[in-house]
Design a protein around this motif. Structure first.
Motif, PDB file in Angstrom:
ATOM      1  N   ALA A  14       0.835  -1.206   0.000  1.00  0.00           N
ATOM      2  CA  ALA A  14       0.000   0.000   0.000  1.00  0.00           C
ATOM      3  C   ALA A  14       0.871   1.258   0.000  1.00  0.00           C
ATOM      4  N   ARG A  15       1.907   1.273   0.817  1.00  0.00           N
ATOM      5  CA  ARG A  15       2.795   2.441   0.858  1.00  0.00           C
ATOM      6  C   ARG A  15       3.575   2.596  -0.438  1.00  0.00           C
ATOM      7  N   TYR A  16       3.980   1.476  -1.020  1.00  0.00           N
ATOM      8  CA  TYR A  16       4.688   1.508  -2.302  1.00  0.00           C
ATOM      9  C   TYR A  16       3.809   2.178  -3.356  1.00  0.00           C
ATOM     10  N   ILE A  17       2.557   1.755  -3.435  1.00  0.00           N
ATOM     11  CA  ILE A  17       1.635   2.306  -4.433  1.00  0.00           C
ATOM     12  C   ILE A  17       1.352   3.781  -4.142  1.00  0.00           C
ATOM     13  N   MET A  18       1.168   4.121  -2.873  1.00  0.00           N
ATOM     14  CA  MET A  18       0.893   5.523  -2.520  1.00  0.00           C
ATOM     15  C   MET A  18       2.080   6.418  -2.876  1.00  0.00           C
ATOM     16  N   LYS A  19       3.288   5.908  -2.656  1.00  0.00           N
ATOM     17  CA  LYS A  19       4.493   6.691  -2.936  1.00  0.00           C
ATOM     18  C   LYS A  19       4.613   6.990  -4.428  1.00  0.00           C
ATOM     19  N   ARG A  20       4.147   6.071  -5.259  1.00  0.00           N
ATOM     20  CA  ARG A  20       4.253   6.246  -6.701  1.00  0.00           C
ATOM     21  C   ARG A  20       2.958   6.731  -7.337  1.00  0.00           C
ATOM     22  N   LYS A  21       1.961   6.989  -6.500  1.00  0.00           N
ATOM     23  CA  LYS A  21       0.666   7.454  -6.992  1.00  0.00           C
ATOM     24  C   LYS A  21       0.837   8.821  -7.651  1.00  0.00           C
ATOM     25  N   ALA A  22      -0.088   9.158  -8.472  1.00  0.00           N
ATOM     26  CA  ALA A  22      -0.022  10.432  -9.192  1.00  0.00           C
ATOM     27  C   ALA A  22       0.312  11.575  -8.241  1.00  0.00           C
ATOM     28  N   VAL A  23       1.440  12.202  -8.480  1.00  0.00           N
ATOM     29  CA  VAL A  23       1.932  13.264  -7.614  1.00  0.00           C
ATOM     30  C   VAL A  23       0.972  14.459  -7.531  1.00  0.00           C
ATOM     31  N   PRO A  24       0.371  14.903  -8.638  1.00  0.00           N
ATOM     32  CA  PRO A  24      -0.528  16.062  -8.532  1.00  0.00           C
ATOM     33  C   PRO A  24      -1.673  15.831  -7.540  1.00  0.00           C
ATOM     34  N   ASP A  25      -2.199  14.614  -7.500  1.00  0.00           N
ATOM     35  CA  ASP A  25      -3.280  14.315  -6.556  1.00  0.00           C
ATOM     36  C   ASP A  25      -2.831  14.571  -5.118  1.00  0.00           C
ATOM     37  N   ASN A  26      -1.666  14.049  -4.779  1.00  0.00           N
ATOM     38  CA  ASN A  26      -1.156  14.188  -3.411  1.00  0.00           C
ATOM     39  C   ASN A  26      -0.881  15.644  -3.057  1.00  0.00           C
ATOM     40  N   ILE A  27      -0.260  16.370  -3.967  1.00  0.00           N
ATOM     41  CA  ILE A  27       0.063  17.776  -3.700  1.00  0.00           C
ATOM     42  C   ILE A  27      -1.215  18.609  -3.599  1.00  0.00           C
ATOM     43  N   ALA A  28      -2.149  18.381  -4.513  1.00  0.00           N
ATOM     44  CA  ALA A  28      -3.413  19.128  -4.485  1.00  0.00           C
ATOM     45  C   ALA A  28      -4.135  18.922  -3.159  1.00  0.00           C
ATOM     46  N   LYS A  29      -4.151  17.701  -2.664  1.00  0.00           N
ATOM     47  CA  LYS A  29      -4.816  17.414  -1.379  1.00  0.00           C
ATOM     48  C   LYS A  29      -4.145  18.180  -0.238  1.00  0.00           C
ATOM     49  N   LYS A  30      -2.817  18.262  -0.266  1.00  0.00           N
ATOM     50  CA  LYS A  30      -2.101  18.965   0.802  1.00  0.00           C
ATOM     51  C   LYS A  30      -2.437  20.455   0.842  1.00  0.00           C
ATOM     52  N   PHE A  31      -2.750  21.028  -0.321  1.00  0.00           N
ATOM     53  CA  PHE A  31      -3.060  22.448  -0.387  1.00  0.00           C
ATOM     54  C   PHE A  31      -4.557  22.730  -0.506  1.00  0.00           C
ATOM     55  N   PHE A  32      -5.351  21.668  -0.391  1.00  0.00           N
ATOM     56  CA  PHE A  32      -6.821  21.793  -0.409  1.00  0.00           C
ATOM     57  C   PHE A  32      -7.318  22.478  -1.679  1.00  0.00           C
ATOM     58  N   ILE A  33      -6.715  22.096  -2.808  1.00  0.00           N
ATOM     59  CA  ILE A  33      -7.163  22.610  -4.100  1.00  0.00           C
ATOM     60  C   ILE A  33      -7.397  21.417  -5.025  1.00  0.00           C
ATOM     61  N   SER A  34      -8.045  21.653  -6.132  1.00  0.00           N
ATOM     62  CA  SER A  34      -8.295  20.561  -7.067  1.00  0.00           C
ATOM     63  C   SER A  34      -7.028  20.262  -7.871  1.00  0.00           C
ATOM     64  N   LYS A  35      -6.954  19.048  -8.371  1.00  0.00           N
ATOM     65  CA  LYS A  35      -5.825  18.646  -9.200  1.00  0.00           C
ATOM     66  C   LYS A  35      -5.759  19.520 -10.458  1.00  0.00           C
ATOM     67  N   GLY A  36      -6.923  19.799 -11.065  1.00  0.00           N
ATOM     68  CA  GLY A  36      -6.966  20.630 -12.273  1.00  0.00           C
ATOM     69  C   GLY A  36      -6.397  22.018 -12.035  1.00  0.00           C
ATOM     70  N   HIS A  37      -6.791  22.634 -10.913  1.00  0.00           N
ATOM     71  CA  HIS A  37      -6.303  23.979 -10.588  1.00  0.00           C
ATOM     72  C   HIS A  37      -4.794  23.953 -10.364  1.00  0.00           C
ATOM     73  N   LEU A  38      -4.324  22.948  -9.636  1.00  0.00           N
ATOM     74  CA  LEU A  38      -2.891  22.815  -9.383  1.00  0.00           C
ATOM     75  C   LEU A  38      -2.132  22.721 -10.708  1.00  0.00           C
ATOM     76  N   CYS A  39      -2.599  21.882 -11.610  1.00  0.00           N
ATOM     77  CA  CYS A  39      -1.911  21.694 -12.892  1.00  0.00           C
ATOM     78  C   CYS A  39      -1.910  22.968 -13.733  1.00  0.00           C
ATOM     79  N   ARG A  40      -3.022  23.706 -13.722  1.00  0.00           N
ATOM     80  CA  ARG A  40      -3.084  24.970 -14.470  1.00  0.00           C
ATOM     81  C   ARG A  40      -2.087  25.982 -13.902  1.00  0.00           C
ATOM     82  N   VAL A  41      -2.095  26.147 -12.592  1.00  0.00           N
ATOM     83  CA  VAL A  41      -1.191  27.108 -11.949  1.00  0.00           C
ATOM     84  C   VAL A  41       0.260  26.689 -12.157  1.00  0.00           C
ATOM     85  N   PHE A  42       0.533  25.400 -12.019  1.00  0.00           N
ATOM     86  CA  PHE A  42       1.895  24.899 -12.196  1.00  0.00           C
ATOM     87  C   PHE A  42       2.401  25.230 -13.603  1.00  0.00           C
TER      88      PHE A  42
END
Length: 185
Positions: free
Chosen positions: A91-119
């Motif tokens: 489970a940790r292996y998969i989470m570590k390699r999971k789509a990075v934008p999803d994880n970062i977006a969750k940490k900043f309480f924004i959507s993945k789409g918004h994060l990708c646009r701003v990035f």
């Protein structure tokens, strides 16, 4: 249940199949059960481990098989604990390699789409493109400074598929990893 198979013509691998019934997870907190079972909901259920990760998993499986075969006192407790440890590792292996934008977006309480646009607005690169560039720059460094195999370097740089690594490397660098190493050597 553990099931092992080996091809007669190529006995250099074994397959171990562990079957978990839902009652196995009784007594665990619901969030822990969800974490352990989440691995099986992954869009890519096949994971590729590097040699160190393989050794770790093989050690866990060896311990499980030893307990199943020898059945010393407390073997059921040991089997349960090692099984949970194995599931948690996966489970940790998969989470570590999971789509990075999803994880970062969750940490900043924004959507993945918004994060990708701003990035992209800020960096000029798409998220995947930036990750690939960063991984390939690290691969170039490792090709110059180590004698590791190209396969090992691709794994260390986060590529789970060697062919994909070769295609991305050639697209960004203009030559294959082998050609690049030849120039640097």
């Amino acid at each position: 249940m553990v099931h092992r198979t080996s091809e007669l013509s190529e006995p250099n691998h074994e397959r171990a199949v562990l079957h978990y019934d839902l009652p196995f997870f009784d007594g665990l907190a619901p969030e822990d059960t969800a974490l352990l079972l989440g691995s099986f909901a992954a869009s890519h259920p096949i994971i590729r481990l590097n040699i160190h990760e393989q050794l770790h998993v093989e050690t866990l499986l060896g311990s499980l098989l030893g307990e199943l075969n020898d059945r010393p006192p407390g073997h059921l407790l040991h089997i349960r604990n090692k099984s949970i440890e194995l599931l948690l590792y996966i489970a940790r292996y998969i989470m570590k390699r999971k789509a990075v934008p999803d994880n970062i977006a969750k940490k900043f309480f924004i959507s993945k789409g918004h994060l990708c646009r701003v990035f992209k607005e800020v960096s000029g690169f798409g998220f995947s493109q930036y990750i690939n560039i960063t991984r390939i720059r690290e691969a170039e460094h490792l090709l110059r400074t180590t004698d590791w195999s190209i396969t090992h370097i691709s794994e260390q740089c986060g590529f789970e598929n060697f062919s994909h690594f070769g295609r991305v490397f050639k697209k960004l660098v203009g030559m294959s990893p082998r050609e690049f190493r030849g120039l640097e050597g």
